[in-house]
Design an enzyme around this catalytic site. Sequence first.
Site, PDB file in Angstrom:
ATOM      1  CG  ASP A  35      31.579  42.146  40.871  1.00 17.41           C
ATOM      2  OD1 ASP A  35      32.750  42.430  40.549  1.00 17.41           O
ATOM      3  OD2 ASP A  35      31.304  41.215  41.645  1.00 17.41           O
ATOM      4  CD  GLU A 219      37.103  37.479  37.516  1.00 17.27           C
ATOM      5  OE1 GLU A 219      36.967  36.326  37.956  1.00 17.27           O
ATOM      6  OE2 GLU A 219      37.426  38.434  38.233  1.00 17.27           O
TER       7      GLU A 219
END
Length: 333
Positions: A35, A219
Amino acid sequence: MSVFYRLPWALWLSLFGASVPVAAQVSPAPIPVHDPVLIRQNGTYFLFGTGPGIAVWSSADRQNWKREKPVFAAAPAWATQAVPGFRDNHIWAPDISVHNGVYYLFYSVSAFGKNTSCIGLATSPTLNPAAPNFKWTDHGRVIQSVPGRDLWNAIDPNLIRDEAGRPWLAFGSFWAGIKLVQLRPDLTGPAQPEQWRTLARRPRNPQLNDSLPGDGAIEAPFLFRKGGYYYLFTSFDYCCRGPQSTYKMVVGRAKALTGPYLDKAGLPLEQGGSSLVLQGDKNWYGVGHNAVATFDGTDYLVFHAYDAADKGRSKLRIEPLRWDAAGWPMVAP
Protein backbone atom coordinates in the site's frame (compact mmCIF):
# COMPACT_ATOMS: atom_id res chain seq x y z
CA MET A 1 -5.71 -4.12 0.50
CA SER A 2 -8.65 -6.08 1.79
CA VAL A 3 -9.38 -6.00 5.49
CA PHE A 4 -10.63 -9.57 5.09
CA TYR A 5 -7.25 -10.87 4.00
CA ARG A 6 -4.94 -8.81 6.21
CA LEU A 7 -2.72 -10.85 8.48
CA PRO A 8 -1.06 -10.48 11.89
CA TRP A 9 2.34 -8.89 11.50
CA ALA A 10 4.39 -11.96 12.41
CA LEU A 11 2.51 -14.10 9.90
CA TRP A 12 2.77 -11.30 7.35
CA LEU A 13 6.57 -11.43 7.58
CA SER A 14 6.72 -15.19 7.24
CA LEU A 15 4.52 -15.16 4.12
CA PHE A 16 5.90 -12.16 2.30
CA GLY A 17 9.48 -12.03 3.50
CA ALA A 18 9.20 -8.34 4.33
CA SER A 19 11.82 -8.28 7.06
CA VAL A 20 11.89 -5.14 9.14
CA PRO A 21 15.17 -3.33 8.40
CA VAL A 22 16.77 -1.28 11.13
CA ALA A 23 16.87 2.48 10.72
CA ALA A 24 19.60 3.71 8.36
CA GLN A 25 19.79 0.42 6.45
CA VAL A 26 19.85 1.09 2.70
CA SER A 27 18.17 -1.36 0.35
CA PRO A 28 18.04 -1.35 -3.45
CA ALA A 29 14.69 -1.45 -5.19
CA PRO A 30 12.39 -3.30 -5.24
CA ILE A 31 11.89 -3.04 -1.50
CA PRO A 32 9.22 -4.98 0.44
CA VAL A 33 6.13 -2.81 0.83
CA HIS A 34 2.35 -2.87 0.86
CA ASP A 35 0.00 0.00 0.00
CA PRO A 36 2.72 2.54 -0.91
CA VAL A 37 2.31 6.30 -1.34
CA LEU A 38 5.12 8.57 -2.47
CA ILE A 39 5.94 12.25 -2.09
CA ARG A 40 9.04 14.42 -2.55
CA GLN A 41 10.39 17.14 -0.28
CA ASN A 42 13.50 19.17 -1.17
CA GLY A 43 14.87 16.49 -3.48
CA THR A 44 14.24 13.54 -1.17
CA TYR A 45 11.51 11.01 -1.84
CA PHE A 46 9.53 9.70 1.12
CA LEU A 47 7.55 6.49 0.83
CA PHE A 48 4.87 5.50 3.35
CA GLY A 49 3.25 2.07 3.57
CA THR A 50 1.44 -0.45 5.71
CA GLY A 51 3.46 -1.67 8.68
CA PRO A 52 4.12 -1.34 12.40
CA GLY A 53 3.57 2.31 13.25
CA ILE A 54 3.40 3.10 9.48
CA ALA A 55 6.46 2.09 7.49
CA VAL A 56 8.61 4.95 6.14
CA TRP A 57 11.44 4.85 3.58
CA SER A 58 13.48 7.67 2.03
CA SER A 59 15.46 7.88 -1.20
CA ALA A 60 17.37 10.38 -3.29
CA ASP A 61 16.81 8.51 -6.56
CA ARG A 62 13.82 6.13 -6.15
CA GLN A 63 16.30 3.28 -6.55
CA ASN A 64 18.11 3.03 -3.22
CA TRP A 65 15.95 3.26 -0.12
CA LYS A 66 16.73 3.92 3.53
CA ARG A 67 14.36 2.60 6.15
CA GLU A 68 13.35 5.43 8.49
CA LYS A 69 11.78 5.15 11.91
CA PRO A 70 8.02 4.53 11.83
CA VAL A 71 5.59 7.38 12.36
CA PHE A 72 4.27 5.89 15.60
CA ALA A 73 6.60 4.16 18.06
CA ALA A 74 3.54 2.89 19.91
CA ALA A 75 -0.06 2.44 18.87
CA PRO A 76 -2.16 5.61 19.26
CA ALA A 77 -4.16 5.28 22.49
CA TRP A 78 -7.39 6.37 20.82
CA ALA A 79 -7.03 3.61 18.21
CA THR A 80 -6.73 0.75 20.68
CA GLN A 81 -9.82 2.06 22.49
CA ALA A 82 -11.91 2.64 19.37
CA VAL A 83 -10.96 -0.63 17.64
CA PRO A 84 -10.70 -3.51 20.13
CA GLY A 85 -9.30 -5.83 17.46
CA PHE A 86 -6.48 -3.43 16.53
CA ARG A 87 -3.19 -5.00 17.61
CA ASP A 88 0.56 -4.97 17.12
CA ASN A 89 0.47 -1.26 16.13
CA HIS A 90 0.05 -2.59 12.59
CA ILE A 91 -1.31 0.42 10.67
CA TRP A 92 -2.64 0.16 7.13
CA ALA A 93 -2.77 2.06 3.90
CA PRO A 94 -1.44 5.56 4.64
CA ASP A 95 -2.03 8.57 2.40
CA ILE A 96 0.39 11.54 2.30
CA SER A 97 -0.17 15.06 0.96
CA VAL A 98 1.03 18.60 1.61
CA HIS A 99 -0.98 21.83 1.87
CA ASN A 100 0.22 25.28 2.93
CA GLY A 101 3.49 23.85 4.24
CA VAL A 102 1.90 21.12 6.38
CA TYR A 103 2.15 17.41 5.60
CA TYR A 104 -1.05 15.44 6.18
CA LEU A 105 -0.85 11.70 6.77
CA PHE A 106 -4.11 9.75 6.87
CA TYR A 107 -3.98 6.13 8.04
CA SER A 108 -6.23 3.15 8.81
CA VAL A 109 -6.72 1.02 11.89
CA SER A 110 -9.08 -1.95 11.86
CA ALA A 111 -10.02 -5.28 13.33
CA PHE A 112 -9.33 -8.21 11.01
CA GLY A 113 -12.21 -9.22 8.77
CA LYS A 114 -14.61 -6.63 10.20
CA ASN A 115 -15.61 -3.07 9.43
CA THR A 116 -14.72 -2.09 12.98
CA SER A 117 -12.43 0.48 11.43
CA CYS A 118 -11.19 4.04 11.77
CA ILE A 119 -9.25 6.51 9.67
CA GLY A 120 -6.90 8.76 11.63
CA LEU A 121 -4.81 11.82 10.81
CA ALA A 122 -1.32 12.95 11.76
CA THR A 123 0.51 16.10 10.64
CA SER A 124 4.09 17.34 10.53
CA PRO A 125 5.73 20.56 9.27
CA THR A 126 8.42 18.48 7.55
CA LEU A 127 9.20 14.94 6.46
CA ASN A 128 12.93 15.27 7.10
CA PRO A 129 13.67 13.37 10.33
CA ALA A 130 16.88 15.38 10.79
CA ALA A 131 15.07 18.74 10.77
CA PRO A 132 14.71 20.43 14.18
CA ASN A 133 10.97 20.93 13.66
CA PHE A 134 10.29 17.34 12.60
CA LYS A 135 7.42 15.95 14.65
CA TRP A 136 4.31 13.96 13.88
CA THR A 137 1.26 15.27 15.75
CA ASP A 138 -1.65 12.85 15.90
CA HIS A 139 -5.14 14.32 15.58
CA GLY A 140 -6.96 11.06 16.23
CA ARG A 141 -10.02 9.67 14.54
CA VAL A 142 -11.49 11.37 11.47
CA ILE A 143 -14.17 8.85 10.52
CA GLN A 144 -15.25 5.46 11.86
CA SER A 145 -17.29 2.54 10.53
CA VAL A 146 -19.36 0.40 12.87
CA PRO A 147 -20.61 -3.15 12.17
CA GLY A 148 -24.37 -3.28 12.01
CA ARG A 149 -24.60 0.45 11.38
CA ASP A 150 -22.51 0.99 8.25
CA LEU A 151 -22.34 -1.01 5.05
CA TRP A 152 -18.97 0.53 4.31
CA ASN A 153 -15.47 0.22 5.71
CA ALA A 154 -13.35 3.12 6.96
CA ILE A 155 -9.96 2.11 5.58
CA ASP A 156 -7.77 2.99 2.57
CA PRO A 157 -8.06 6.80 2.80
CA ASN A 158 -7.13 9.19 0.02
CA LEU A 159 -7.35 12.99 0.30
CA ILE A 160 -8.03 15.26 -2.65
CA ARG A 161 -8.94 18.94 -2.94
CA ASP A 162 -11.41 20.21 -5.52
CA GLU A 163 -10.98 23.28 -7.74
CA ALA A 164 -12.16 25.50 -4.88
CA GLY A 165 -9.64 23.99 -2.47
CA ARG A 166 -12.22 22.07 -0.43
CA PRO A 167 -10.89 18.80 1.02
CA TRP A 168 -12.56 15.47 0.29
CA LEU A 169 -11.70 11.99 1.53
CA ALA A 170 -12.21 8.88 -0.58
CA PHE A 171 -12.00 5.55 1.21
CA GLY A 172 -13.45 2.07 1.34
CA SER A 173 -12.94 -1.65 1.01
CA PHE A 174 -15.41 -4.41 0.02
CA TRP A 175 -18.91 -4.05 1.58
CA ALA A 176 -20.77 -1.39 -0.47
CA GLY A 177 -17.67 -0.08 -2.18
CA ILE A 178 -15.80 3.22 -2.42
CA LYS A 179 -17.15 6.23 -0.54
CA LEU A 180 -16.49 9.98 -0.62
CA VAL A 181 -17.11 12.59 2.06
CA GLN A 182 -16.21 16.25 2.28
CA LEU A 183 -14.03 17.16 5.26
CA ARG A 184 -13.90 20.20 7.48
CA PRO A 185 -11.17 22.72 6.58
CA ASP A 186 -8.93 21.34 9.36
CA LEU A 187 -9.46 17.79 7.97
CA THR A 188 -10.30 16.34 11.40
CA GLY A 189 -13.85 15.26 10.58
CA PRO A 190 -16.67 15.37 8.02
CA ALA A 191 -18.03 18.74 6.92
CA GLN A 192 -21.52 19.59 8.11
CA PRO A 193 -24.11 18.63 7.13
CA GLU A 194 -22.57 15.24 6.45
CA GLN A 195 -23.15 13.80 2.99
CA TRP A 196 -21.73 10.38 2.07
CA ARG A 197 -21.45 9.46 -1.60
CA THR A 198 -20.75 6.16 -3.34
CA LEU A 199 -18.20 6.46 -6.17
CA ALA A 200 -17.72 2.82 -7.17
CA ARG A 201 -18.83 -0.65 -6.17
CA ARG A 202 -19.05 -4.23 -7.35
CA PRO A 203 -22.01 -6.59 -7.12
CA ARG A 204 -22.49 -8.01 -3.63
CA ASN A 205 -24.45 -11.12 -2.71
CA PRO A 206 -27.55 -9.70 -0.99
CA GLN A 207 -27.92 -12.86 1.08
CA LEU A 208 -24.70 -12.15 2.98
CA ASN A 209 -24.86 -10.71 6.46
CA ASP A 210 -24.03 -6.99 6.55
CA SER A 211 -21.22 -7.69 9.03
CA LEU A 212 -19.27 -9.64 6.38
CA PRO A 213 -16.95 -8.01 3.80
CA GLY A 214 -18.80 -9.82 1.04
CA ASP A 215 -17.73 -10.81 -2.44
CA GLY A 216 -17.59 -7.38 -4.08
CA ALA A 217 -13.79 -7.20 -4.10
CA ILE A 218 -13.02 -3.50 -4.56
CA GLU A 219 -10.82 -1.21 -2.45
CA ALA A 220 -7.90 1.22 -2.34
CA PRO A 221 -9.28 4.37 -4.05
CA PHE A 222 -6.94 7.02 -5.37
CA LEU A 223 -8.22 10.21 -7.03
CA PHE A 224 -6.07 12.13 -9.50
CA ARG A 225 -7.00 15.25 -11.47
CA LYS A 226 -5.68 15.71 -15.01
CA GLY A 227 -6.82 17.34 -18.23
CA GLY A 228 -10.27 18.36 -17.05
CA TYR A 229 -11.10 14.99 -15.48
CA TYR A 230 -10.95 13.39 -12.09
CA TYR A 231 -9.65 9.84 -12.39
CA LEU A 232 -10.64 7.25 -9.80
CA PHE A 233 -8.21 4.35 -9.51
CA THR A 234 -9.27 1.32 -7.48
CA SER A 235 -8.07 -2.24 -6.97
CA PHE A 236 -10.18 -5.29 -7.81
CA ASP A 237 -9.98 -8.86 -6.56
CA TYR A 238 -7.65 -10.30 -3.93
CA CYS A 239 -4.34 -9.21 -2.49
CA CYS A 240 -2.03 -10.78 0.08
CA ARG A 241 -2.14 -14.37 -1.20
CA GLY A 242 1.36 -14.62 -2.64
CA PRO A 243 1.22 -16.73 -5.83
CA GLN A 244 -2.59 -16.88 -5.54
CA SER A 245 -2.97 -13.08 -5.54
CA THR A 246 -5.36 -11.80 -8.23
CA TYR A 247 -5.04 -8.07 -7.53
CA LYS A 248 -5.46 -5.68 -10.47
CA MET A 249 -5.87 -1.92 -10.96
CA VAL A 250 -8.83 -0.33 -12.73
CA VAL A 251 -9.94 3.24 -13.44
CA GLY A 252 -12.89 5.44 -14.31
CA ARG A 253 -13.21 9.20 -14.73
CA ALA A 254 -15.62 12.05 -14.14
CA LYS A 255 -15.88 15.74 -14.93
CA ALA A 256 -16.91 16.48 -11.33
CA LEU A 257 -15.14 15.22 -8.25
CA THR A 258 -18.37 13.81 -6.87
CA GLY A 259 -19.01 11.82 -10.05
CA PRO A 260 -20.53 10.00 -11.74
CA TYR A 261 -17.37 8.07 -12.67
CA LEU A 262 -17.58 6.19 -15.97
CA ASP A 263 -15.36 3.59 -17.60
CA LYS A 264 -14.27 3.65 -21.25
CA ALA A 265 -17.56 2.09 -22.34
CA GLY A 266 -19.58 4.67 -20.43
CA LEU A 267 -20.68 2.29 -17.66
CA PRO A 268 -20.82 3.93 -14.22
CA LEU A 269 -18.34 2.57 -11.70
CA GLU A 270 -21.16 2.73 -9.17
CA GLN A 271 -22.84 0.01 -11.24
CA GLY A 272 -19.75 -2.19 -11.44
CA GLY A 273 -18.02 -0.53 -14.38
CA SER A 274 -14.23 -0.44 -14.73
CA SER A 275 -11.43 -0.11 -17.26
CA LEU A 276 -8.25 -2.11 -16.70
CA VAL A 277 -4.99 -0.27 -16.04
CA LEU A 278 -2.69 -3.14 -15.06
CA GLN A 279 -3.01 -6.74 -13.94
CA GLY A 280 -0.70 -9.57 -12.95
CA ASP A 281 1.36 -11.66 -15.36
CA LYS A 282 3.97 -14.42 -15.28
CA ASN A 283 6.44 -12.12 -13.54
CA TRP A 284 4.08 -10.49 -11.05
CA TYR A 285 1.16 -12.52 -9.73
CA GLY A 286 -0.94 -9.50 -8.79
CA VAL A 287 -0.58 -5.72 -8.75
CA GLY A 288 -2.55 -3.11 -6.88
CA HIS A 289 -3.26 -0.54 -4.17
CA ASN A 290 -1.78 2.24 -6.24
CA ALA A 291 -1.07 5.91 -5.82
CA VAL A 292 -0.22 8.42 -8.55
CA ALA A 293 2.55 10.99 -8.13
CA THR A 294 3.97 13.63 -10.48
CA PHE A 295 7.67 14.49 -10.49
CA ASP A 296 9.34 16.84 -12.97
CA GLY A 297 6.38 16.74 -15.34
CA THR A 298 6.04 12.95 -15.42
CA ASP A 299 3.21 11.01 -13.79
CA TYR A 300 4.08 7.77 -12.02
CA LEU A 301 2.01 4.82 -10.91
CA VAL A 302 3.18 3.69 -7.46
CA PHE A 303 1.95 0.29 -6.27
CA HIS A 304 2.86 -3.06 -4.77
CA ALA A 305 3.15 -6.31 -6.70
CA TYR A 306 3.65 -9.97 -5.84
CA ASP A 307 7.00 -11.11 -7.21
CA ALA A 308 6.89 -14.44 -9.05
CA ALA A 309 10.68 -14.69 -8.81
CA ASP A 310 10.53 -14.42 -5.01
CA LYS A 311 7.71 -16.74 -3.93
CA GLY A 312 5.05 -14.11 -4.41
CA ARG A 313 6.47 -11.65 -1.90
CA SER A 314 5.19 -8.10 -2.10
CA LYS A 315 7.52 -5.52 -3.66
CA LEU A 316 7.47 -1.84 -4.59
CA ARG A 317 6.97 -0.88 -8.21
CA ILE A 318 7.06 2.60 -9.71
CA GLU A 319 6.15 2.86 -13.39
CA PRO A 320 5.74 5.89 -15.69
CA LEU A 321 2.05 6.52 -16.28
CA ARG A 322 1.19 7.53 -19.83
CA TRP A 323 -2.06 8.78 -21.29
CA ASP A 324 -3.58 7.67 -24.59
CA ALA A 325 -5.12 9.95 -27.20
CA ALA A 326 -8.49 9.77 -25.46
CA GLY A 327 -6.98 10.75 -22.12
CA TRP A 328 -6.98 7.34 -20.42
CA PRO A 329 -4.05 6.19 -18.27
CA MET A 330 -1.86 3.32 -19.39
CA VAL A 331 1.36 1.61 -18.36
CA ALA A 332 3.70 0.83 -21.23
CA PRO A 333 4.61 -2.90 -21.53
